[in-house]
Design a protein around this motif. Structure first.
Motif, short mmCIF file in Angstrom:
data_model
loop_
_atom_site.label_atom_id
_atom_site.label_comp_id
_atom_site.label_asym_id
_atom_site.label_seq_id
_atom_site.Cartn_x
_atom_site.Cartn_y
_atom_site.Cartn_z
N LEU A 44 0.90 -1.20 0.05
CA LEU A 44 -0.04 -0.12 0.04
C LEU A 44 0.80 1.17 -0.02
N ARG A 45 1.79 1.17 0.81
CA ARG A 45 2.90 2.30 0.80
C ARG A 45 3.45 2.51 -0.77
N LEU A 46 3.85 1.48 -1.42
CA LEU A 46 4.33 1.78 -2.61
C LEU A 46 3.53 2.32 -3.59
N PHE A 47 2.23 1.80 -3.47
CA PHE A 47 1.20 2.28 -4.53
C PHE A 47 1.01 3.84 -4.34
N PHE A 48 0.59 4.07 -2.95
CA PHE A 48 0.12 5.55 -2.62
C PHE A 48 1.41 6.53 -2.48
N GLU A 49 2.50 5.94 -2.66
CA GLU A 49 3.66 6.70 -2.31
C GLU A 49 3.53 7.54 -1.24
N ASP A 50 3.16 6.83 0.08
CA ASP A 50 3.08 7.64 1.36
C ASP A 50 3.12 6.48 2.40
#
Length: 297
Positions: A44-50
């Motif tokens: 999820l962090r990779l996808f949302f860049e957050d």
């Protein structure tokens, strides 16, 4: 399944992670291992860049961007459940579903116990979990229904009046300090049994004290309404409580019901639900059962 390069299964996990802000608890709800849940968070962090969730001391806290995502993600999950997963037609006799209801304990006694008994005979596959009001909210989609006084409903979600409730005073049947009525002065002088919910005050006394600028001697504080008549037994104390609940316990306990020494505002109990569940047929069926029972009070 992917949509615009997003694995939609990750939205389910994101919803739970943002709700719990704890890997262990989220893993339990998702029926996953902690390592697998941590792996989902990394994706999820990779996808949302957050970072989405960051460690602050011993706790995890959502980032500002995660807080922006939380409400729309929750609403997407609710809409999928109510408009896609749940059947548009259903047979109560074979329907299977778990409902969560946030309600004060007095409503369980005067209303919900009859509703749940009726539903059990018509829809035995439905199960229910009754929660404390204010711990879970309609707005976050954590419960199916909230049954609370009108002042605690939230804007933006449908609600309807269930019933109006008056207040009375209750004393032990052999209390020598009062007769069939009680004066304002007697009321102030007596020891009181009251209800408190941490920083929340559901009972009418909070309004009463501000309105008349008086201070009562509160000798016992309980965290539920059903114990009020029990806590005046064998004492000279007095409790202010819902009329229907007092009448219910007067059938079983040696208590006397007195009119309040001053006129207290009528309490209007409402039922509220998330707007995404408005057209959910099974949700509507349960809601109408509650409303019909309230109309018979």
């Amino acid at each position: 399944m992917r949509f615009e390069h997003l694995d939609l299964n990750l939205l389910v996990a994101l919803d739970v992670l943002l709700d719990e802000c704890n890997i262990t608890r989220a893993a339990e709800r998702l029926n996953m291992t902690q390592s697998a849940t941590s792996g989902v968070l990394r994706r999820l962090r990779l996808f949302f860049e957050d970072d989405l969730l960051v460690q602050v001391g011993r706790k995890m806290q959502p980032t500002p961007y995660a807080l922006q995502l939380q409400k729309p993600v929750r609403e997407v999950m609710l809409k999928i459940r109510s408009n896609i997963i749940n059947k548009r037609t259903f047979d109560p006799a074979t329907a299977v579903r778990h409902f969560r209801i946030a309600s004060a304990d007095f409503i369980i006694t005067v209303l919900l116990q009859d509703v749940l008994r009726e539903i059990q005979s018509e829809a035995p596959g439905l199960t229910f979990e009754i929660m404390t009001p204010f711990l879970l909210t309609v707005e976050r989609g954590e419960v199916d229904f909230v049954l609370v006084p009108q002042r605690y409903t939230v804007e933006g979600h449908p609600s309807e009046l269930l019933f109006e409730e008056e207040h009375v005073c209750v004393v032990c049947a052999n209390n020598p300090l009062v007769g069939d009525t009680i004066s304002f002065e007697q009321y102030i002088e007596m020891g009181h049994v009251s209800v408190g919910f941490g920083s929340r005050q559901l009972s009418i006394e909070d309004w009463f004290m501000k309105q008349y600028d008086v201070k009562r001697r509160i000798e016992v504080i309980s965290n539920d309404f059903n114990t009020l008549p029990q806590l005046v037994l064998g004492t000279n104390r007095i409790a202010t409580m819902h009329k229907r609940l007092a009448e219910y316990y007067a059938q079983y306990l040696p208590i006397r019901i007195l009119p309040t020494p001053v006129e207290l505002p009528v309490m209007r109990e409402h039922i509220q639900w998330h707007r995404a569940l408005e057209n959910d047929p099974l949700h509507s069926w349960v809601r109408h059962k509650i409303q019909s029972a309230a109309a018979r009070l």
